[in-house]
Design a protein around this motif. Structure first.
Motif, short mmCIF file in Angstrom:
data_model
loop_
_atom_site.label_atom_id
_atom_site.label_comp_id
_atom_site.label_asym_id
_atom_site.label_seq_id
_atom_site.Cartn_x
_atom_site.Cartn_y
_atom_site.Cartn_z
N ARG A 49 0.83 -1.21 0.00
CA ARG A 49 0.00 0.00 0.00
C ARG A 49 0.87 1.26 0.00
O ARG A 49 0.54 2.25 -0.68
CB ARG A 49 -0.93 -0.01 1.21
N ALA A 50 1.97 1.23 0.72
CA ALA A 50 2.86 2.39 0.74
C ALA A 50 3.52 2.60 -0.63
O ALA A 50 3.64 3.74 -1.10
CB ALA A 50 3.92 2.21 1.82
N VAL A 51 3.93 1.51 -1.27
CA VAL A 51 4.54 1.62 -2.60
C VAL A 51 3.52 2.15 -3.61
O VAL A 51 3.83 3.02 -4.44
CB VAL A 51 5.11 0.26 -3.05
N ASP A 52 2.29 1.65 -3.54
CA ASP A 52 1.25 2.12 -4.46
C ASP A 52 0.97 3.61 -4.24
O ASP A 52 0.77 4.36 -5.21
CB ASP A 52 -0.04 1.32 -4.25
N ALA A 53 0.95 4.05 -2.99
CA ALA A 53 0.70 5.46 -2.70
C ALA A 53 1.84 6.33 -3.22
O ALA A 53 1.62 7.43 -3.75
CB ALA A 53 0.52 5.67 -1.19
N GLU B 211 2.99 12.93 2.49
CA GLU B 211 2.14 12.15 3.39
C GLU B 211 2.63 10.72 3.54
O GLU B 211 2.52 10.13 4.61
CB GLU B 211 0.70 12.16 2.87
N ILE B 212 3.19 10.17 2.47
CA ILE B 212 3.60 8.76 2.51
C ILE B 212 5.06 8.60 2.97
O ILE B 212 5.50 7.50 3.30
CB ILE B 212 3.40 8.07 1.14
N GLY C 58 8.31 -3.50 -4.90
CA GLY C 58 9.14 -2.36 -5.31
C GLY C 58 8.76 -1.95 -6.71
O GLY C 58 7.70 -2.33 -7.23
N LEU C 59 9.62 -1.18 -7.35
CA LEU C 59 9.31 -0.65 -8.68
C LEU C 59 10.49 -0.82 -9.61
O LEU C 59 11.65 -0.69 -9.20
CB LEU C 59 8.96 0.85 -8.60
N GLY D 24 5.26 1.58 9.92
CA GLY D 24 4.14 2.39 10.35
C GLY D 24 3.34 2.98 9.20
O GLY D 24 2.76 4.07 9.34
N GLY D 25 3.32 2.28 8.07
CA GLY D 25 2.55 2.74 6.93
C GLY D 25 3.24 3.79 6.09
O GLY D 25 2.69 4.23 5.07
N ARG D 26 4.44 4.20 6.47
CA ARG D 26 5.18 5.21 5.71
C ARG D 26 6.52 4.67 5.23
O ARG D 26 7.09 3.74 5.82
CB ARG D 26 5.41 6.46 6.57
#
Length: 320
Positions: A171-175, A190-191, A247-248, A267-269
């Motif tokens: 989810r963090a990578v997508d954001a 934010e991310i 990853g990307l 922690g989501g970041r």
């Protein structure tokens, strides 16, 4: 034919050991190939335990490689990052990530001595007995126990906090990707974690930041500056697993540039972004931008199934 079968049964495990010790796909390939040549020359029946014998052989080869590579890495232009291993993005039901092969952990392992790194990988990740490790590094078992203990303490002190939850990481990578492609500066902030670090490995062959970029504002500005250098019509990001975590892979058809982005998430970041763009470190990628990560193991660093091994490691540390 029997010797080939015995070797093939161990090939993936040997490659996994070699890659974790050297941080290089090419060196891991060479180490496994050399192990095969030595295995072929071994008289029949001399290795009573093929698994132990081959583990010692490949570890000794990698230990020697790592020692000779240190001088080259000290003279390296900019940050030195491991060669990334790319595979298709894994299923979300594969809940946890393998910390032992993560880019963040591999970067920490670079700070260990060759003997410490070899002892730590073999004992703490692959549960190899100290007597076998001693044969690989030319030390006594007690000395190897000390090496593993020192390495373990340093890894615990220096390894960044990271989520082992695959869904949170993805989810963090997508954001991050959505904010980058949408030019959303606030979305990037934010991310990104307040202490985020960006490292780029161009090896002096491709333009890259030669010092880490620190902090969310600087990283966000740096990222947006990079994107402005490319035509949206020719660049492409693909979600892949990079060293076992989402990853990307970046490609630009106009310039021919390829880059691999590895992320550390807590922690989501995003706390760390490691980008490899040195073409010498990406030669192993196929046209599809992916190769398989051989020999994944269940890391005792985060696996309750390895409680017994973890307890032994703790006892070794207190005794050391």
């Amino acid at each position: 034919m029997a010797e080939l079968t015995l070797f093939e049964e161990q090939r993936d495990r040997l490659w996994g050991i070699a890659y974790r010790i050297t941080g290089s796909v090419a060196d891991a390939d060479d180490a496994v190939q050399e192990s095969w040549l030595r295995w072929q020359r071994l008289p029949d029946g001399e290795a009573r335990d093929p698994r132990a014998y081959l583990t010692t052989v490949v570890s000794r080869i990698c230990y020697d490689q790592l020692g000779s590579a240190r001088a080259r890495r000290e003279a390296y232009v900019g940050p030195w990052l491991p060669e990334p291993v790319i595979s298709e993005a894994g299923p979300e039901d594969r809940v946890t990530l393998d910390e032992s092969v993560g880019m963040a952990m591999m970067t920490v392992l670079e700070r260990l001595t060759p003997a410490e790194r070899t002892a730590f990988i073999l004992h703490d990740v692959f549960a190899v007995p100290f007597t076998e490790i001693a044969d690989a590094v030319g030390r006594t078992p007690d000395s190897v126990r000390q090496l593993a203990s020192r390495a373990r303490r340093r890894v615990r002190a220096e390894a960044p906090r990271r989520s082992v939850d695959r869904g949170e990481h993805r989810r963090a990578v997508d954001a991050f990707l959505a904010a980058v492609m949408g030019g959303d500066f606030d979305g990037l902030l934010e991310i990104l974690d307040p202490d985020v670090v960006w490292r780029s490995d161009g090896g002096g062959k491709v333009t890259a930041a030669r010092q880490p970029v620190l902090g969310p504002v600087k990283v966000a500005r740096f990222t947006q500056g990079l994107m402005r250098a490319f035509d949206p019509a020719t660049m492409r990001f693909t979600v892949r697993d990079v060293n076992g975590a989402p990853g990307l892979v970046f490609t630009d058809s106009a310039s021919g540039l390829t880059g691999v982005y590895a992320f550390t998430v807590h922690g989501g970041r995003i706390t760390e972004i490691d980008v490899v763009i040195n073409p010498d470190k990406l030669r192993h990628l196929s046209d599809a931008g992916a190769v398989t990560l051989p020999g994944p193991v269940s890391s005792p660093l985060h696996d309750d199934a390895n409680n017994e091994h973890a307890e032994h490691a703790e006892r070794d540390e207190h005794e050391a």
